[in-house]
Write a protein that holds these residues in place. Structure first.
Motif, PDB file in Angstrom:
ATOM      1  N   TYR A 154       0.846  -1.181   0.000  1.00 59.23           N
ATOM      2  CA  TYR A 154       0.000   0.000   0.000  1.00 59.23           C
ATOM      3  C   TYR A 154       0.886   1.237   0.000  1.00 59.23           C
ATOM      4  O   TYR A 154       1.950   1.257   0.607  1.00 59.23           O
TER       5      TYR A 154
ATOM      6  N   PHE B 232       0.841   5.622   0.362  1.00 58.57           N
ATOM      7  CA  PHE B 232       0.078   6.736   0.927  1.00 58.57           C
ATOM      8  C   PHE B 232       0.795   8.058   0.656  1.00 58.57           C
ATOM      9  O   PHE B 232       2.020   8.111   0.530  1.00 58.57           O
TER      10      PHE B 232
ATOM     11  N   TYR C  10       0.788  11.623   2.842  1.00 56.29           N
ATOM     12  CA  TYR C  10       0.346  12.344   4.020  1.00 56.29           C
ATOM     13  C   TYR C  10       0.773  13.804   3.886  1.00 56.29           C
ATOM     14  O   TYR C  10       1.831  14.124   3.356  1.00 56.29           O
TER      15      TYR C  10
ATOM     16  N   GLN D 252       1.510  17.339   6.083  1.00 60.30           N
ATOM     17  CA  GLN D 252       1.807  17.853   7.415  1.00 60.30           C
ATOM     18  C   GLN D 252       1.886  19.371   7.349  1.00 60.30           C
ATOM     19  O   GLN D 252       2.901  19.942   6.979  1.00 60.30           O
TER      20      GLN D 252
ATOM     21  N   ARG E 121       1.814  20.664  12.361  1.00 61.19           N
ATOM     22  CA  ARG E 121       2.594  19.426  12.548  1.00 61.19           C
ATOM     23  C   ARG E 121       1.757  18.147  12.554  1.00 61.19           C
ATOM     24  O   ARG E 121       2.299  17.061  12.580  1.00 61.19           O
ATOM     25  N   GLN E 122       0.435  18.250  12.557  1.00 59.12           N
ATOM     26  CA  GLN E 122      -0.360  17.028  12.531  1.00 59.12           C
ATOM     27  C   GLN E 122      -0.259  16.359  11.178  1.00 59.12           C
ATOM     28  O   GLN E 122      -0.204  17.015  10.151  1.00 59.12           O
ATOM     29  N   MET E 123      -0.203  15.049  11.162  1.00 59.01           N
ATOM     30  CA  MET E 123      -0.131  14.259   9.932  1.00 59.01           C
ATOM     31  C   MET E 123      -1.552  13.957   9.460  1.00 59.01           C
ATOM     32  O   MET E 123      -2.350  13.404  10.191  1.00 59.01           O
TER      33      MET E 123
ATOM     34  N   LEU F 112      -3.896  12.250   6.362  1.00 60.65           N
ATOM     35  CA  LEU F 112      -3.912  11.394   5.181  1.00 60.65           C
ATOM     36  C   LEU F 112      -4.503  12.146   4.000  1.00 60.65           C
ATOM     37  O   LEU F 112      -5.568  12.754   4.106  1.00 60.65           O
TER      38      LEU F 112
ATOM     39  N   ARG G   2      -4.602   7.253  -0.651  1.00 56.79           N
ATOM     40  CA  ARG G   2      -4.068   5.908  -0.454  1.00 56.79           C
ATOM     41  C   ARG G   2      -4.268   5.100  -1.729  1.00 56.79           C
ATOM     42  O   ARG G   2      -5.253   5.284  -2.430  1.00 56.79           O
TER      43      ARG G   2
ATOM     44  N   PHE H  12       4.498  13.850   2.709  1.00 55.52           N
ATOM     45  CA  PHE H  12       5.276  12.633   2.879  1.00 55.52           C
ATOM     46  C   PHE H  12       4.635  11.490   2.104  1.00 55.52           C
ATOM     47  O   PHE H  12       3.433  11.242   2.211  1.00 55.52           O
TER      48      PHE H  12
ATOM     49  N   MET I  67       3.611   0.767   2.828  1.00 55.41           N
ATOM     50  CA  MET I  67       3.266  -0.214   3.851  1.00 55.41           C
ATOM     51  C   MET I  67       3.258  -1.592   3.240  1.00 55.41           C
ATOM     52  O   MET I  67       2.612  -1.824   2.209  1.00 55.41           O
TER      53      MET I  67
ATOM     54  N   LEU J 245       4.676   1.430   8.475  1.00 55.91           N
ATOM     55  CA  LEU J 245       4.790   2.476   7.465  1.00 55.91           C
ATOM     56  C   LEU J 245       6.253   2.898   7.348  1.00 55.91           C
ATOM     57  O   LEU J 245       6.896   3.174   8.349  1.00 55.91           O
TER      58      LEU J 245
ATOM     59  N   PHE K 267       8.433   5.905   5.654  1.00 54.08           N
ATOM     60  CA  PHE K 267       8.210   7.232   5.100  1.00 54.08           C
ATOM     61  C   PHE K 267       9.406   7.701   4.285  1.00 54.08           C
ATOM     62  O   PHE K 267      10.558   7.382   4.581  1.00 54.08           O
ATOM     63  N   GLY K 268       9.100   8.525   3.282  1.00 53.07           N
ATOM     64  CA  GLY K 268      10.141   9.264   2.586  1.00 53.07           C
ATOM     65  C   GLY K 268      10.541  10.479   3.408  1.00 53.07           C
ATOM     66  O   GLY K 268       9.965  10.748   4.457  1.00 53.07           O
ATOM     67  N   GLY K 269      11.538  11.204   2.918  1.00 53.00           N
ATOM     68  CA  GLY K 269      12.058  12.338   3.667  1.00 53.00           C
ATOM     69  C   GLY K 269      11.194  13.593   3.592  1.00 53.00           C
ATOM     70  O   GLY K 269      11.438  14.557   4.329  1.00 53.00           O
TER      71      GLY K 269
END
Lengths: 116, 112
Positions: free
Chosen positions: A33, A35, A37, A39, A43-45, A47, A50, A91, A95, A104, A106-108
């Motif tokens: 999977y 995704f 995201y 931010q 600072r909250q992530m 979605l 997907r 980001f 998954m 998960l 994550f990329g940078g």
């Protein structure tokens, strides 16, 4: 181990225009999977979208769509009609299949600035 | 609809002290996760839990301890904080192995 690469540390786009964020990944898995995201400065992530690897059809959520190229292991995010509120870090995340622990990776991240 | 909350939102502590970061979710999600976010590294998984009393290590577990006595809570403890643990910590939850993870607002931790 899986790796996720976002090659664009920063991007900018004019309000109302379209921008594409790149993401590539490396895996030996056949089912997985992906995704995106968002931010924002809070600072909250959050979605955004997907995609299941077994689905050939690209996922779409309103102004957000992806270009999923499984053979190339590429998963880019297109934002149409960019809005000031789209300014954020984005980001890409990978998954593995359920039996592998649901982690998960994550990329940078890519910092997107939408300019008025 | 509280969703997933974290406390405290900001914490300053000193090297060697024990610190516990709290995570609470109201969705009854089975899975819960702890990530840390550092500049240049994106998010990295510290620990995760598949259910109450079931936890497992992620990518960067050293220096951290977790517990999951209740489904809704997943505290993260730094037993002896170090400066390298200065970071933003995110808790997340999901309903199942292949389901989307939903993130809390994050806790910004500074270790002096």
């Amino acid at each position: 181990a899986q790796t996720v690469t976002q090659s664009q540390p920063e991007m900018s786009v004019q309000e109302a225009e379209t921008v594409t964020l790149s993401c590539t990944y490396d895996t030996s898995e056949s089912n997985y999977y992906l995704f995106w995201y968002k931010q924002p400065p809070s600072r909250q992530m959050i979605l955004v979208i997907r995609q299941e690897a077994y689905k050939q059809q690209n996922a779409t959520e309103n102004r957000f769509s992806v270009n999923f190229q499984k053979a190339a292991k590429s998963f880019s995010l297109k934002i149409s009609d960019s809005q000031l509120g789209d300014t954020a870090m984005y980001f890409c995340a990978f998954m593995k299949t359920p039996n592998a622990g649901n982690m998960l990776t994550f990329g940078g991240g890519t910092r997107l600035m939408v300019k008025p | 609809d509280a969703g997933i909350t974290q406390s405290p939102r900001y914490k300053i502590t000193e090297t060697g002290r024990q610190v516990t970061l709290m995570c609470h979710q109201t969705w009854s999600h089975s899975y819960m996760f702890w990530y840390r976010q550092d500049l240049g590294h994106g998010l990295r998984l510290i620990y995760y839990s598949a259910a109450a009393d079931i936890t497992d290590k992620g990518e960067v577990p050293d220096g951290y301890v977790v517990s999951r006595s209740k489904t809704e809570n997943f505290p993260l403890t730094l037993e002896s904080a170090t400066r390298s643990q200065t970071s933003v910590y995110f808790c997340a939850s999901s309903t199942g192995l292949q389901e989307t993870q939903y993130f809390g607002p994050g806790t910004r931790l500074l270790v002096l």
